[in-house]
Design a protein around this motif. Structure first.
Motif, mmCIF file in Angstrom:
data_model
loop_
_atom_site.group_PDB
_atom_site.id
_atom_site.type_symbol
_atom_site.label_atom_id
_atom_site.label_comp_id
_atom_site.label_asym_id
_atom_site.label_seq_id
_atom_site.Cartn_x
_atom_site.Cartn_y
_atom_site.Cartn_z
ATOM 1 N N LYS A 149 0.806 -1.218 0.000
ATOM 2 C CA LYS A 149 0.000 0.000 0.000
ATOM 3 C C LYS A 149 0.843 1.274 0.000
ATOM 4 O O LYS A 149 0.316 2.355 -0.166
ATOM 5 C CB LYS A 149 -0.868 0.028 1.263
ATOM 6 C CG LYS A 149 -1.979 -0.964 1.290
ATOM 7 C CD LYS A 149 -2.880 -0.652 2.476
ATOM 8 C CE LYS A 149 -3.869 -1.756 2.708
ATOM 9 N NZ LYS A 149 -4.333 -1.821 4.088
ATOM 10 N N TYR B 237 4.245 4.939 -3.868
ATOM 11 C CA TYR B 237 5.211 4.348 -4.788
ATOM 12 C C TYR B 237 6.610 4.933 -4.616
ATOM 13 O O TYR B 237 7.613 4.223 -4.647
ATOM 14 C CB TYR B 237 4.755 4.515 -6.232
ATOM 15 C CG TYR B 237 5.724 3.879 -7.182
ATOM 16 C CD1 TYR B 237 6.677 4.635 -7.848
ATOM 17 C CD2 TYR B 237 5.721 2.499 -7.364
ATOM 18 C CE1 TYR B 237 7.589 4.031 -8.694
ATOM 19 C CE2 TYR B 237 6.640 1.900 -8.198
ATOM 20 C CZ TYR B 237 7.562 2.667 -8.861
ATOM 21 O OH TYR B 237 8.482 2.063 -9.681
ATOM 22 N N LYS C 147 4.465 7.505 -15.501
ATOM 23 C CA LYS C 147 4.535 7.362 -14.042
ATOM 24 C C LYS C 147 3.748 8.460 -13.351
ATOM 25 O O LYS C 147 3.096 8.237 -12.329
ATOM 26 C CB LYS C 147 5.993 7.406 -13.589
ATOM 27 C CG LYS C 147 6.740 6.118 -13.855
ATOM 28 C CD LYS C 147 8.133 6.172 -13.255
ATOM 29 C CE LYS C 147 8.838 4.840 -13.433
ATOM 30 N NZ LYS C 147 10.241 4.908 -13.012
ATOM 31 N N CYS D 2 0.081 7.777 -13.707
ATOM 32 C CA CYS D 2 -0.328 6.689 -12.815
ATOM 33 C C CYS D 2 -0.248 7.070 -11.345
ATOM 34 O O CYS D 2 -0.424 6.229 -10.471
ATOM 35 C CB CYS D 2 0.546 5.460 -13.061
ATOM 36 S SG CYS D 2 0.253 4.689 -14.644
ATOM 37 N N PHE E 154 2.347 7.728 -9.559
ATOM 38 C CA PHE E 154 3.484 7.195 -8.815
ATOM 39 C C PHE E 154 4.279 8.317 -8.181
ATOM 40 O O PHE E 154 4.904 8.154 -7.155
ATOM 41 C CB PHE E 154 4.404 6.387 -9.738
ATOM 42 C CG PHE E 154 3.819 5.065 -10.153
ATOM 43 C CD1 PHE E 154 4.134 4.510 -11.381
ATOM 44 C CD2 PHE E 154 2.956 4.368 -9.328
ATOM 45 C CE1 PHE E 154 3.609 3.285 -11.769
ATOM 46 C CE2 PHE E 154 2.418 3.149 -9.714
ATOM 47 C CZ PHE E 154 2.757 2.610 -10.937
ATOM 48 N N TYR F 213 -8.127 7.169 -4.806
ATOM 49 C CA TYR F 213 -7.019 6.469 -5.469
ATOM 50 C C TYR F 213 -7.466 5.185 -6.164
ATOM 51 O O TYR F 213 -7.128 4.952 -7.321
ATOM 52 C CB TYR F 213 -5.918 6.160 -4.441
ATOM 53 C CG TYR F 213 -4.711 5.517 -5.063
ATOM 54 C CD1 TYR F 213 -4.534 4.128 -4.989
ATOM 55 C CD2 TYR F 213 -3.777 6.264 -5.756
ATOM 56 C CE1 TYR F 213 -3.435 3.529 -5.576
ATOM 57 C CE2 TYR F 213 -2.679 5.673 -6.352
ATOM 58 C CZ TYR F 213 -2.515 4.310 -6.255
ATOM 59 O OH TYR F 213 -1.434 3.718 -6.856
ATOM 60 N N ILE G 298 -7.203 4.369 -10.175
ATOM 61 C CA ILE G 298 -6.389 3.286 -10.732
ATOM 62 C C ILE G 298 -7.240 2.338 -11.566
ATOM 63 O O ILE G 298 -6.786 1.777 -12.552
ATOM 64 C CB ILE G 298 -5.699 2.516 -9.577
ATOM 65 C CG1 ILE G 298 -4.674 3.403 -8.912
ATOM 66 C CG2 ILE G 298 -5.067 1.238 -10.052
ATOM 67 C CD1 ILE G 298 -3.722 4.044 -9.875
ATOM 68 N N PHE H 3 -7.301 2.467 -15.458
ATOM 69 C CA PHE H 3 -6.146 2.189 -16.316
ATOM 70 C C PHE H 3 -5.844 0.714 -16.500
ATOM 71 O O PHE H 3 -5.861 -0.054 -15.552
ATOM 72 C CB PHE H 3 -4.895 2.848 -15.729
ATOM 73 C CG PHE H 3 -4.939 4.339 -15.736
ATOM 74 C CD1 PHE H 3 -5.499 5.024 -14.673
ATOM 75 C CD2 PHE H 3 -4.434 5.054 -16.810
ATOM 76 C CE1 PHE H 3 -5.558 6.407 -14.681
ATOM 77 C CE2 PHE H 3 -4.479 6.430 -16.809
ATOM 78 C CZ PHE H 3 -5.042 7.117 -15.756
ATOM 79 N N SER H 4 -5.558 0.358 -17.748
ATOM 80 C CA SER H 4 -4.981 -0.953 -18.050
ATOM 81 C C SER H 4 -3.581 -0.677 -18.581
ATOM 82 O O SER H 4 -3.431 -0.111 -19.651
ATOM 83 C CB SER H 4 -5.789 -1.673 -19.136
ATOM 84 O OG SER H 4 -6.819 -2.437 -18.597
ATOM 85 N N VAL H 5 -2.553 -1.055 -17.829
ATOM 86 C CA VAL H 5 -1.188 -0.682 -18.206
ATOM 87 C C VAL H 5 -0.310 -1.896 -18.484
ATOM 88 O O VAL H 5 -0.367 -2.878 -17.755
ATOM 89 C CB VAL H 5 -0.521 0.136 -17.078
ATOM 90 C CG1 VAL H 5 0.810 0.681 -17.541
ATOM 91 C CG2 VAL H 5 -1.436 1.253 -16.615
ATOM 92 N N VAL H 6 0.467 -1.833 -19.538
ATOM 93 C CA VAL H 6 1.532 -2.818 -19.726
ATOM 94 C C VAL H 6 2.843 -2.054 -19.677
ATOM 95 O O VAL H 6 3.191 -1.340 -20.607
ATOM 96 C CB VAL H 6 1.406 -3.561 -21.078
ATOM 97 C CG1 VAL H 6 2.525 -4.588 -21.203
ATOM 98 C CG2 VAL H 6 0.056 -4.225 -21.188
ATOM 99 N N ALA I 161 -3.872 -6.873 -19.256
ATOM 100 C CA ALA I 161 -4.412 -5.527 -19.462
ATOM 101 C C ALA I 161 -5.786 -5.604 -20.119
ATOM 102 O O ALA I 161 -6.696 -4.840 -19.780
ATOM 103 C CB ALA I 161 -3.457 -4.716 -20.318
ATOM 104 N N LYS J 210 -8.664 -6.658 -17.719
ATOM 105 C CA LYS J 210 -9.132 -5.584 -16.826
ATOM 106 C C LYS J 210 -10.139 -4.679 -17.534
ATOM 107 O O LYS J 210 -11.035 -4.132 -16.903
ATOM 108 C CB LYS J 210 -7.936 -4.774 -16.334
ATOM 109 C CG LYS J 210 -8.300 -3.772 -15.245
ATOM 110 C CD LYS J 210 -7.076 -3.069 -14.692
ATOM 111 C CE LYS J 210 -7.524 -2.019 -13.678
ATOM 112 N NZ LYS J 210 -6.426 -1.161 -13.246
#
Lengths: 607, 624
Positions: free
Chosen positions: B111, B114, B418, B421, B423, B443, B447, B450-453, B527, B530
């Motif tokens: 948690k 980042y 970043k 996202c 971070f 938060y 989040i 987003f679908s992130v690779v 991704a 999701k």
């Protein structure tokens, strides 16, 4: 679930492992052996004093000695206690920490070296991985293998010596007593062994759960996973898995501690019967006038002591056995690393540039056949591009060429000389390789490039290859220039390299070595278009007078090579210059077509 | 480690005890039972065997002797079994507590903000906390020291009772010179003074031992990091083995290991072993002196007839136990203090800010809305660096829009992601979502959009389907659809409905090793599964061969549909199917527009980049 396999017999037996341990201790830290002897001596002597002192006190009262006798007794007792105490302090101070140092620092260092020297093919195989893990387990904590066996040797010696001393004391008593105590000890041993057998029987399952828990919690704590964990809201899923594995682990622990409890209960019952009998028997002897009360005290003390030594020996023998198995695992792995060292293969004279040949090579990973009767000649000084879809065998080909892996059948020849007939170090020195997933060390960039310590590095050469690889600008921006650590792991002032920067360092490393054969594996995958183009343009210069292999999915690179080799299903199905293969209109042409699709004007956009 | 050395950190103690209760309610009762039994047990044989002795030297009454003997072994048995049971319970509850504690640590780590995860100080903190157990300074050790401290007092009480009752039942002593010396209060005083002196010396030496232990933990910090790196990261990881062998780096690494090992051992010897030997010797000497004095005193008491011979041993043992209890109390207190200091680290760790706590308003979001993201004059530099990685960036991203982000290495592309996202916080400027500062949005809801690779994506060694679905109960239909679109159709056919195969053979021989390309497709499938409104792909085809890459590109419509998409790639061919391209150079967006528009500026960066790549694919020799 499959039946748990019967554990195989370890290669090295207990006595051999004890000898191994003692030899190593003498070699590495003689004082440790001294402290072990001191510890054994004190652990036996101190209780003995504790058993004799009451005896003499009561005896002096029985005999009606006068006060000087008592004063002398107390003085001797004081002196002996003092001396023993001092010896014990030395042992208690030295032994615990230095045995850990012996394991973690000394043997740990030897283990590291072994991992780096052992045959790579073995290390990367399933068997090698398993043996490596077992060896690592044996050396990674105070309570296992290599360190634990030291403790067990001390304990068993103490128990044995103590037992001998007490048997001697009890020798004037009925020998049946001693026999009875031995029987008690045996029962104790078997009860204790039940726990061990249970553990062994389920070792695989317990191991698996432990591994899962360990792996899960390690990944969670590893910063590499942090981004994905957050972006996919993995918290609930991982927390649930962690809990699940924890609970599974705990269930096994409970089963083991339950059995330990039963074994302890059995111990208690035996003690009850043994001590009850001893007291009644000895009391009757006193009442009958056979022995004085002072002897009674001595015998009671000795019986309790002997029982303790016997059951202690039983328990420690079991633990010694377990530790010994782990030490055997450790030795097996060390042995493997020694195998290479003694191969005295001749050094060869290679004429440069070098011609590479694969001759009727067969190779398979287990059931999965990669090459069958594979032959290939790369003429000296040629620069070839090796292309093919994922899984076609390109990486395997490279590993075979580098002698990191040996073919099942067939030969790989450099300049006509069989790779297996050349001194391995010399063989490796013929290659400059840039692997895609190459290791970047948490040390300075100069060290990463030369793979030597700064003092042994040709700094001018380093500067030159930094320039060629396109890193000059990056280095200028670093606080300590090329001496900046390439990872933040050990040095807060280190730098984080981007994917592209890493690739450039790896390329610089290959260039620094400047070997006759250059192998580049996806050297531009993380490079931006300008850097990639720069690489192509300097490729000719880089590979002057060398034989080289360029592996890439980016088919634009093939134009800079003399020849393109298409690897498909373990065979070179197409071979020729880029233009020849385009004219051929085969698989290569098709791949090139679709990759260049969007670069062409009419490529068009997807709606 | 702490500012106020010497004073006990009561706040830490209370927090620790509360935490233990929360994690495992049964810990304290189990510990109490086990410890009480351990404390009482030794007194039984002391008392009963002394009584047997007296009886044997006196009346020799058989029934009494039998009763005493039976009581002795009988009680020993009872206590042994009870003790073994209590030990088992305590052991179990201790393990359970430790498990729950490490779980809590893992959860907190997940948690954390980042930024903190990347910070080496946080990693150090976490490592120190994890090592507490090996140093016997864990929070459960702390509870044990506390309890044992109280029990030491309990033991002292029992010992005093024994001493007093034995003396109280003593006979009258005939007069005489020897008797006078022994019975005089001076003798007793002398002994008492010695005992007190012993305790004082003990206290002093124990404090030094504690300090040595504390310093040792601190000394080991840096060396453990080195150790961990060389031994675990480099040597034991077989993948590193290729380069080490090919470049014959063994000697270099061996030198690094030797340079580290020698001094490390020397430090241990000088700063831990030698001081300990010295301190232990002093304590042992004190012990020997005291023991001798006690023996002398008690024996003389018996000699002059003040007490029975049997009670010699009760007295000696009781006095020594009393002394040891005091010594034990001091030691327990010292370790208790050190471990409560240590717990301060845990308090610090658990108090670190979490991702969900950022911002003040935590506005909720609906997933099925249209979202527009905007970068308003955003600049950014990393915490310990001065160089701006993003320099006054302005950018808009909307539903239905596909944005390609290109530029040279280190130009700021991944950093852009970043920040998007969450971070990191922008150093200046704001990022908004539908006009609201993203830091103010809830938060988890954010989040979820987003679908992130990521370029350096990660997969776990658990089941394939769980990895893709990020859940223990994957929806097979949805799973198959994601896998097919991601190019894993072959795998779908092969596995025929059972996708629970573990990734990798690490702890299951039934696991399966996947190639780099397959892993990339699995990340893409994840991704897709999701199915979030914003898709971010950072070099998603870097490990794929041309054919597979084209497959993915062709399916791009299916992959992305009309979602908002950010696509980072060095393979500029992918720009052809993005609506807009943002060209980064030195942290700034130097060009923005469609592919065709940008190509018209022949002096622009895009033109330079495009041609650097395209020229190798398009030439006169090509035959289509």
């Amino acid at each position: 679930m499959e039946q748990p396999k019967k554990p195989e017999k370890p290669k090295y037996g207990t006595l051999s492992n004890i000898a191994f341990t003692l030899r190593n201790i003498i070699r590495i830290d003689k004082m440790l052996l001294v402290s072990m002897i001191a510890l054994v001596f004190c652990m036996v002597a101190q209780p003995v004093i504790g058993v004799f002192m009451p005896k003499y006190i009561v005896q002096f009262f029985e005999d009606g000695r006068d006060v000087t006798a008592f004063l002398l007794l107390v003085a001797v007792f004081g002196a002996v206690s003092l001396v023993l105490g001092q010896i014990r302090s030395f042992a208690d101070g030295y032994f615990p920490r230095m045995k850990s140092m012996y394991r973690s620092m000394r043997l740990g260092a030897e283990m590291c070296l072994a991992s780096m020297q052992v045959d790579y093919q073995y290390l990367s195989s399933e068997k090698g991985q398993l043996e490596n893990r077992k060896a690592v387990h044996a050396i990674s904590s105070p309570s296992t293998g290599v360190e634990d066996i030291v403790v067990r040797i001390v304990e068993c010696s103490t128990n044995l010596l103590g037992a001998i001393v007490y048997i001697f004391i009890l020798s004037s008593l009925n020998p049946l007593i001693i026999l009875g105590l031995a029987v008690c000890g045996m029962v104790s041993y078997f009860a204790g062994n039940l726990v061990n057998r249970y553990r062994l029987k389920h070792k695989e399952e317990i191991n698996k759960v432990e591994q899962k828990t360990y792996s899960a919690s390690e990944s969670v704590r590893d910063v590499l996973y942090a981004k994905d964990i957050r972006m996919y809201g993995m918290f609930d899923w991982l927390a649930s898995l962690l809990r699940k594995y924890d609970d599974e682990n705990f269930e096994w622990q409970k089963k083991i501690t339950l059995r330990m409890f039963f074994s302890e209960a059995v111990d208690g019952l035996i003690a009850f019967l043994r001590d009850g009998f001893a007291y009644l028997y000895l009391i009757s002897l006193v009442l009958a006038g056979t022995i004085p009360v002072s002897q009674f005290i001595l015998y009671i003390g000795a019986i309790a002591g002997l029982s303790m030594w016997i059951s202690g020996f039983a328990k420690n023998a079991i633990l010694l056995n377990k530790a010994s198995i782990e030490v055997s695992d450790f030795r097996v792995f060390l042995d493997k690393s020694e195998e290479n060292q003694h191969d005295e293969l001749p050094k060869q004279d290679f004429s440069l540039p070098i011609c590479i040949e694969f001759r009727h090579v067969d190779f398979a990973y287990g059931e999965h056949v990669i090459f069958q009767d594979f032959s290939l000649i790369i003429e000296k000084g040629k620069k070839v591009a090796l292309v093919g879809i994922n899984g076609a065998g390109k990486t395997t080909l490279v590993k075979l060429l580098l002698n990191l892996t040996e073919p099942d059948i067939g030969e790989i020849l450099l300049d006509g000389i069989d790779s297996r007939k050349v001194d391995l170090k010399q063989y490796f020195s013929q290659f400059s390789v840039a692997f895609q997933d190459a290791l970047i060390l948490a040390y300075g960039m100069d060290v990463n490039i030369s793979m030597r310590n700064s003092a042994d590095t040709d700094q001018n050469k380093v500067d030159a290859v930094i320039e060629t690889a396109g890193l000059t600008q990056k280095v200028k921006n670093l606080k300590k220039g090329k001496f900046t650590s390439c990872e933040k792991y050990l040095d807060n002032e280190g730098t984080e390299l981007s994917g592209g920067e890493r690739q450039k360092v790896i390329l610089a490393r290959a260039l620094y070595k400047s070997a006759p054969i250059l192998v580049l594996d996806e050297p531009s995958a993380a490079l931006d278009p300008i850097a990639e183009s720069h690489l192509y343009e300097t490729y000719h210069e880089m590979t002057k007078n060398k034989t080289s292999i360029y592996i890439s999915h980016r088919l634009s690179s093939t134009k800079f090579c003399d020849e393109v080799l298409l690897l498909d299903g373990g065979r070179i199905t197409e071979r020729g210059t880029h233009s020849e293969l385009m004219r051929l209109g085969g698989t290569y042409a098709h791949m090139f077509d679709i990759q260049s699709h969007y670069y062409r004007e009419e490529g068009g956009e997807l709606a | 480690m702490s500012e106020k050395k010497g004073k006990l950190n009561l706040a830490a103690v209370t927090a620790a005890l509360k935490l233990i209760r929360k994690l495992n309610k049964r810990f304290f009762p189990a510990m109490l039972l086990s410890a009480v039994l351990d404390a009482v047990k030794p007194f039984i044989p002391i008392v009963l065997s002394a009584k047997i002795l007296d009886e044997l030297m006196g009346a020799k009454d058989i029934p009494t002797l039998t009763a005493l003997a039976v009581a002795l072994v009988g009680l020993a048995l009872v206590f042994h079994i009870l003790g073994a049971f209590a030990t088992k319970q305590y052991g179990n509850e201790n393990i359970r507590l430790a498990n729950r504690y490490y779980e809590a640590l893992a959860q907190k780590t997940m948690k954390l903000d980042y930024e903190l995860s990347e910070n080496p100080d946080t990693k150090d903190l976490l490592r120190m906390i994890s090592e507490a157990e090996t140093n016997h300074l864990a929070v459960w050790d702390m509870a044990e020291y506390l309890l044992k401290g109280f029990l030491a007092i309990f033991e002292m009480a029992i010992a005093i009772v024994l001493i007093v009752t034995t003396f109280a039942s003593a006979q009258a002593v005939p007069n005489g010179a020897q008797q006078a010396i022994v019975q005089s209060p001076l003798a007793f005083l002398a002994l008492a003074v010695l005992l007190v002196g012993g305790v004082l010396v003990y206290n002093n030496v124990q404090a030094r031992i504690g300090k040595t232990a504390e310093d040792d933990v601190n000394n080991n910090l840096d060396s453990n990091r080195q150790f961990g790196y060389l031994f675990f990261h480099v040597s034991y990881n077989y993948e590193s083995g290729k380069d080490i062998r090919l470049y014959q780096a063994q000697n270099m690494l061996k030198e690094k290991i030797d340079n580290y090992v020698g001094p490390d051992i020397q430090v241990s010897v000088d700063e831990f072993v030698k001081p300990n030997i010295k301190h232990f010797s002093i304590l042992a000497a004190v012990n020997a002196v005291l023991l001798t004095a006690v023996y002398l005193f008690i024996i003389l008491k018996a000699y002059v007839g003040a007490i029975t011979v049997g009670s010699i041993f009760i007295q000696i043992n009781a006095i020594m136990r009393f002394y040891q209890a005091i010594a034990g109390l001091i030691q327990q207190y010292s370790m208790f203090k050190v471990s409560s200091e240590y717990f301060g680290l845990s308090i610090r760790f658990f108090g670190l800010p979490e991702t969900t706590q950022r911002g003040t308003t935590h506005i909720r979001l609906e997933r099925d809305q249209d979202y527009t993201f905007e970068f308003h004059d955003v600049s950014f530099h990393y915490p310990n660096a001065d160089a701006l990685v993003l320099d006054h960036v302005n950018l808009t991203l909307q539903k239905g829009q596909r944005l390609a982000v290109v530029g040279m290495n280190g130009a700021g592309k991944t950093t852009l992601i970043k920040l998007l996202c969450r971070f990191y916080l922008p150093t200046s400027g704001t990022i908004t979502c539908n006009g609201v500062d993203i830091q103010e949005l809830d938060y988890n809801d954010y989040i979820d959009l987003f679908s992130v690779v990521f370029q350096d994506f990660t997969l776990f060694s658990f089941a394939l389907d769980q990895n893709i679905a990020v859940s223990e109960r994957p929806d097979n239909a949805r799973l198959e659809q994601s896998m097919n679109t991601a190019g894993l159709g072959g795998l779908v056919d092969e596995l025929k409905g059972d996708y629970s195969v573990p990734l990798g053979k690490q702890f299951d021989e039934n696991g399966r090793d996947f190639s780099g390309g397959e892993k990339q497709k699995i990340a893409i499938a994840r991704a897709l599964y999701k199915d979030a409104p914003v898709v971010v792909l950072d070099e998603p085809t870097a490990a794929l061969d041309p054919i597979t890459e084209f497959e993915i590109y062709s399916k791009f419509n299916e992959l992305v549909g009309d979602k908002a998409c950010v696509f980072i790639s060095h393979r500029l061919s992918s720009c052809r199917f993005c609506h807009n391209i943002a060209v980064f150079d030195g942290g700034k967006i130097v060009q923005f527009g469609s592919h065709n528009d940008l190509l018209e500026n022949r002096n622009g960066k895009y033109f330079e980049l495009w041609n650097a790549q395209a020229k190798h694919y398009v030439s006169e020799e090509m035959i289509s």
